[in-house]
Design a protein around this motif. Structure first.
Motif, PDB file in Angstrom:
ATOM      1  N   GLY A  85       0.796  -1.210   0.000  1.00  0.00           N
ATOM      2  CA  GLY A  85       0.000   0.000   0.000  1.00  0.00           C
ATOM      3  C   GLY A  85       0.831   1.264   0.000  1.00  0.00           C
ATOM      4  N   ILE A  86       2.132   1.113  -0.229  1.00  0.00           N
ATOM      5  CA  ILE A  86       3.004   2.279  -0.354  1.00  0.00           C
ATOM      6  C   ILE A  86       2.790   2.859  -1.746  1.00  0.00           C
ATOM      7  CG2 ILE A  86       5.393   3.084  -0.407  1.00  0.00           C
ATOM      8  CD1 ILE A  86       5.987   0.689   1.528  1.00  0.00           C
ATOM      9  N   ALA A  87       2.304   4.088  -1.802  1.00  0.00           N
ATOM     10  CA  ALA A  87       1.874   4.651  -3.084  1.00  0.00           C
ATOM     11  C   ALA A  87       2.918   5.545  -3.738  1.00  0.00           C
ATOM     12  CB  ALA A  87       0.575   5.433  -2.900  1.00  0.00           C
ATOM     13  N   THR A  88       3.994   5.876  -3.025  1.00  0.00           N
ATOM     14  CA  THR A  88       5.018   6.746  -3.593  1.00  0.00           C
ATOM     15  C   THR A  88       6.389   6.105  -3.432  1.00  0.00           C
ATOM     16  OG1 THR A  88       3.734   8.725  -3.050  1.00  0.00           O
ATOM     17  CG2 THR A  88       6.068   9.039  -3.556  1.00  0.00           C
ATOM     18  N   VAL A  89       7.050   5.883  -4.550  1.00  0.00           N
ATOM     19  CA  VAL A  89       8.378   5.264  -4.533  1.00  0.00           C
ATOM     20  C   VAL A  89       9.352   6.116  -5.333  1.00  0.00           C
ATOM     21  CG1 VAL A  89       7.574   2.897  -4.186  1.00  0.00           C
ATOM     22  CG2 VAL A  89       7.782   3.800  -6.514  1.00  0.00           C
ATOM     23  N   MET A  90      10.614   6.061  -4.917  1.00  0.00           N
ATOM     24  CA  MET A  90      11.655   6.787  -5.631  1.00  0.00           C
ATOM     25  C   MET A  90      12.740   5.804  -6.064  1.00  0.00           C
ATOM     26  SD  MET A  90      13.706  10.262  -4.605  1.00  0.00           S
ATOM     27  CE  MET A  90      14.780   9.638  -3.309  1.00  0.00           C
ATOM     28  N   VAL A  91      13.185   5.946  -7.299  1.00  0.00           N
ATOM     29  CA  VAL A  91      14.199   5.062  -7.866  1.00  0.00           C
ATOM     30  C   VAL A  91      15.517   5.828  -7.957  1.00  0.00           C
ATOM     31  CG1 VAL A  91      14.760   3.482  -9.737  1.00  0.00           C
ATOM     32  CG2 VAL A  91      12.363   4.007  -9.223  1.00  0.00           C
ATOM     33  N   PRO A  92      16.594   5.302  -7.363  1.00  0.00           N
ATOM     34  CA  PRO A  92      17.856   6.030  -7.372  1.00  0.00           C
ATOM     35  C   PRO A  92      18.577   5.994  -8.711  1.00  0.00           C
ATOM     36  CG  PRO A  92      18.138   3.908  -6.292  1.00  0.00           C
ATOM     37  CD  PRO A  92      16.673   4.050  -6.588  1.00  0.00           C
TER      38      PRO A  92
END
Length: 257
Positions: A85-92
């Motif tokens: 349910g994590i709706a915001t992700v960042m890709v390095p």
């Protein structure tokens, strides 16, 4: 509803911390501080999915958004994180439009992407939310981190990839790639970051950055609307070092007398 994404699209400034510690208690303790988000770091910490899940639950009833920096672009790693349910992700360390497009595919269901479908998971309220699959593309917020000279040179192409919601500059790795090892406050690095923020905003996408308090306002003035002001462990060690130094030095002075 992804409140963080809604604010992002409105270009409303949001402030948060990287969460480097591995406990739900620390996350819970930070919520009353009023930060807009905590960015749980799966790239530079020895975290595990059960730990991350407990931290998600610690934020669940608050207005502090739960963000995760992924360990890398491997699409397999996105599935359990999104299913929580994590709706915001960042890709390095995204360097070009091709890598950006791969990240978009990792967070979206077919035909737009390759995300696997999980049924009884937290994101679907354990199967109760039949609309989740159709609405997920609008709810998921994808941030891509710019941490190299190549990434900087390709900002416009990366931002143009459909499905990218914002670009986040990582000054420490960027500094290193520019030849200033871990010197995020080197004048040349700060200038590169300011230029990067302005160029991101010019594309119409949201711009973010990790910034100390002394640099934060300059980045906000340049157009950044999501600012990480440090990390939980950074705040802990800074306060602990100051406290210890004060008392240890005071006692050492008395003993010398």
């Amino acid at each position: 509803m992804n409140l963080f994404k809604e604010k992002l699209l409105r270009r409303q400034p949001q402030f948060g911390l990287f969460a480097m510690s591995l406990t739900a208690q620390t996350a819970d303790a930070l919520v009353p501080s009023g930060f807009d988000f905590l960015m749980f770091d799966a790239e530079h910490t020895p975290t595990a999915l059960p730990i991350l899940y407990s931290q998600v639950l610690a934020l669940a009833s608050s207005r502090t958004a739960c963000l995760v920096r992924m360990p890398g672009p491997d699409p397999v790693a996105f599935k359990p994180v999104l299913d929580m349910g994590i709706a915001t992700v960042m890709v390095p360390n995204i360097r070009n439009a091709k890598e950006a497009a791969q990240a978009v595919r990792a967070v979206q269901y077919p035909p737009r992407g390759i995300r696997g479908v999980g049924g009884s998971v937290r994101a679907t309220r354990y199967g109760r939310d039949a609309d989740y699959y159709a609405q997920s593309a609008e709810q998921i917020c994808l941030l891509l981190q710019i941490e190299s000279a190549e990434g900087l040179s390709n900002i416009e192409a990366i931002a143009a990839v459909e499905g990218v919601d914002g670009l986040f500059i990582g000054p420490v790795d960027l500094a290193t790639d520019l030849g200033h090892l871990a010197q995020a406050t080197h004048p040349a690095v700060i200038q590169a970051c300011l230029d990067g923020v302005r160029r991101i905003r010019a594309t119409g996408k949201a711009a973010g950055i990790l910034a100390g308090e002394s640099q934060a306002q300059a980045y906000l003035d340049a157009g950044a609307t999501m600012v990480c002001l440090g990390s939980d462990l950074g705040l802990l060690t800074k306060a602990a070092d100051a406290l210890a130094a004060h008392w240890i030095q005071s006692n050492a002075s008395e003993e010398a007398c």
